[in-house]
Design a protein around this motif. Structure first.
Motif, PDB file in Angstrom:
ATOM      1  N   GLY A  14       0.714  -1.414   0.174  1.00 35.57           N
ATOM      2  CA  GLY A  14      -0.014  -0.081   0.061  1.00 35.57           C
ATOM      3  C   GLY A  14       0.788   1.354   0.163  1.00 35.57           C
ATOM      4  N   SER A  17       2.550   1.503  -3.281  1.00 36.76           N
ATOM      5  CA  SER A  17       1.478   1.974  -4.093  1.00 36.76           C
ATOM      6  C   SER A  17       1.470   3.574  -4.291  1.00 36.76           C
ATOM      7  CB  SER A  17       0.270   1.322  -4.115  1.00 36.76           C
ATOM      8  OG  SER A  17      -0.657   2.076  -4.804  1.00 36.76           O
ATOM      9  N   ALA A  18       1.206   4.010  -2.912  1.00 33.93           N
ATOM     10  CA  ALA A  18       1.028   5.332  -2.529  1.00 33.93           C
ATOM     11  C   ALA A  18       2.289   6.106  -2.998  1.00 33.93           C
ATOM     12  CB  ALA A  18       0.607   5.833  -1.145  1.00 33.93           C
ATOM     13  N   THR A  20       4.358   5.706  -5.504  1.00 32.52           N
ATOM     14  CA  THR A  20       4.765   5.333  -6.647  1.00 32.52           C
ATOM     15  C   THR A  20       3.678   5.743  -7.763  1.00 32.52           C
ATOM     16  OG1 THR A  20       4.166   3.110  -6.666  1.00 32.52           O
ATOM     17  CG2 THR A  20       6.366   3.806  -6.337  1.00 32.52           C
ATOM     18  N   GLY A  21       2.295   5.902  -7.223  1.00 29.63           N
ATOM     19  CA  GLY A  21       1.216   6.085  -8.130  1.00 29.63           C
ATOM     20  C   GLY A  21       0.821   4.875  -8.941  1.00 29.63           C
ATOM     21  N   VAL A  22       1.420   3.709  -8.602  1.00 33.02           N
ATOM     22  CA  VAL A  22       1.246   2.523  -9.423  1.00 33.02           C
ATOM     23  C   VAL A  22       0.197   1.719  -8.280  1.00 33.02           C
ATOM     24  CG1 VAL A  22       1.926   0.419 -10.164  1.00 33.02           C
ATOM     25  CG2 VAL A  22       3.547   2.301 -10.481  1.00 33.02           C
ATOM     26  N   SER A  23      -0.823   1.161  -8.706  1.00 30.72           N
ATOM     27  CA  SER A  23      -1.932   0.894  -7.904  1.00 30.72           C
ATOM     28  C   SER A  23      -1.458  -0.477  -7.223  1.00 30.72           C
ATOM     29  CB  SER A  23      -3.251   0.794  -8.842  1.00 30.72           C
ATOM     30  OG  SER A  23      -2.978  -0.494  -9.326  1.00 30.72           O
ATOM     31  N   ALA A  24      -1.802  -0.897  -6.279  1.00 31.77           N
ATOM     32  CA  ALA A  24      -1.454  -2.333  -5.766  1.00 31.77           C
ATOM     33  C   ALA A  24      -1.810  -3.366  -6.681  1.00 31.77           C
ATOM     34  CB  ALA A  24      -2.102  -2.582  -4.156  1.00 31.77           C
ATOM     35  N   LYS A  25      -2.832  -3.451  -7.260  1.00 29.93           N
ATOM     36  CA  LYS A  25      -3.224  -4.219  -8.245  1.00 29.93           C
ATOM     37  C   LYS A  25      -2.365  -4.452  -9.443  1.00 29.93           C
ATOM     38  CE  LYS A  25      -7.799  -5.468  -7.799  1.00 29.93           C
ATOM     39  NZ  LYS A  25      -7.998  -6.815  -7.447  1.00 29.93           N
ATOM     40  N   MET A  26      -1.863  -3.237  -9.707  1.00 28.11           N
ATOM     41  CA  MET A  26      -0.797  -3.416 -10.983  1.00 28.11           C
ATOM     42  C   MET A  26       0.480  -4.020 -10.474  1.00 28.11           C
ATOM     43  SD  MET A  26      -2.641  -2.881 -13.530  1.00 28.11           S
ATOM     44  CE  MET A  26      -1.031  -3.084 -14.461  1.00 28.11           C
ATOM     45  N   HIS A  29       0.052  -7.372 -10.456  1.00 27.36           N
ATOM     46  CA  HIS A  29       0.068  -7.871 -11.856  1.00 27.36           C
ATOM     47  C   HIS A  29       1.657  -7.708 -12.677  1.00 27.36           C
ATOM     48  CE1 HIS A  29      -1.483  -8.170 -15.815  1.00 27.36           C
ATOM     49  NE2 HIS A  29      -0.775  -7.385 -16.327  1.00 27.36           N
ATOM     50  N   ARG A  61       6.205   3.674 -13.797  1.00 24.95           N
ATOM     51  CA  ARG A  61       4.929   4.530 -13.874  1.00 24.95           C
ATOM     52  C   ARG A  61       5.229   5.590 -14.772  1.00 24.95           C
ATOM     53  NH1 ARG A  61       4.110   9.226 -12.397  1.00 24.95           N
ATOM     54  NH2 ARG A  61       5.348   9.237 -10.408  1.00 24.95           N
TER      55      ARG A  61
END
Lengths: 157, 157
Positions: A14, A17-18, A20-26, A29, A61
């Motif tokens: 989390g 993600s925050a 880097t701006g890359v969603s946790a989902k991604m 993935h 990103r």
DNA sequence: CTTGACTTTCCAACCATGGGAAGGTTGAGG
DNA sequence: CCTCAACCTTCCCATGGTTGGAAAGTCAAG
């Protein structure tokens, strides 16, 4: 205000993600498809990310923001990690992508053009006649070659 | 040369495809998602297409060539069939699409711009230093707001 | 009848992303 | 110690438009 409280590494997905701006989902993935190596895990199975990992995610990103495909980013990451890379390789990758962008831009600009032209001739009132539909309905300049009159096994004799 | 031997209707899906430029796969797909009504069938279950059907498929292909989404084409088809339509509705649909094209073109042009700028400063020789990687690696102008220093439940006390 | 070009349906993949369910872990506050 | 919220995990599904293939049926010509 968001003075970014300087997160301490390693971090959970989390925070990565925050940061880097890359969603946790991604992030998951990207790991799954092998764009990034499998993250380390806590005993509980939580992924943990080092500062270097976060750096890499940011790299990804930014490359995505420039429209690079994942495939291309794979190449960029390889070059990034290779301190003995030749800058010509990077440049080639970039120019390949520029060419792709150009192609797509050209294509869409052409569409825009045609559409704009048609729309400009449409009254846009409550009457039904409309050059846009007329064009779609029967052969504007952009039509595709016709082939095959009837199947080879056609019932022609 | 390809004098198009004037196919006689109704035709099979293959002829419909060749006559419209829409692949048989896509014709079936369009039927499945309800963009076009279920085709009539022969006793053997073969789909058959009338001249009107072929006309509609051509309409669809042309709209797709202009970049309309299937959703939008649904709207266009409705208006096409409605002889009492207001041309304003068609125009509105077209302009909506023009706006989308504009947005995407702008986006990609911006990417192209940035990329071109970076590439122009890259030697492109066998030396490793490269502004492209440097930019990706650490914060070109396009960076995203940082939030969340550490989780709310962070170990800060 | 055989052959081969067609047709059918079904299932899967591409790319990048998001949504959500079901369940485990963490840590703070009561 | 217990509970609760906010995390995390994996899994499956959906998007949009298109292509690919497999297995099986149909049709006409030779």
């Amino acid at each position: 205000m968001n003075e970014a409280v300087a997160l301490q590494f390693p971090v959970n997905i989390g925070d990565a993600s925050a940061a880097t701006g890359v969603s946790a989902k991604m992030i998951r993935h990207y790991e799954e498809i092998g764009l990034i190596p499998p993250a380390n895990r806590t005993q509980a199975g939580y992924r943990v990310y080092s500062e270097a990992d976060v750096h890499m995610l940011r790299f990804i990103r930014r490359a995505r923001n420039l429209g690079f495909s994942v495939k291309q980013i794979e190449g960029l990451l390889g070059l990034w990690r290779d301190r003995r890379r030749a800058s010509s390789k990077v440049k080639a990758l970039a120019q390949e992508h520029i060419a792709e962008l150009d192609a797509r831009i050209r294509e869409m600009t052409e569409m825009r053009h045609t559409l704009e032209h048609l729309a400009s001739r449409c009254h846009g009132d409550d009457r039904p006649d409309c050059p846009i539909l007329e064009d779609l309905s029967s052969g504007g300049p952009a039509d595709i070659a016709q082939a095959r009159g009837t199947n080879r096994r056609g019932r022609h004799s």
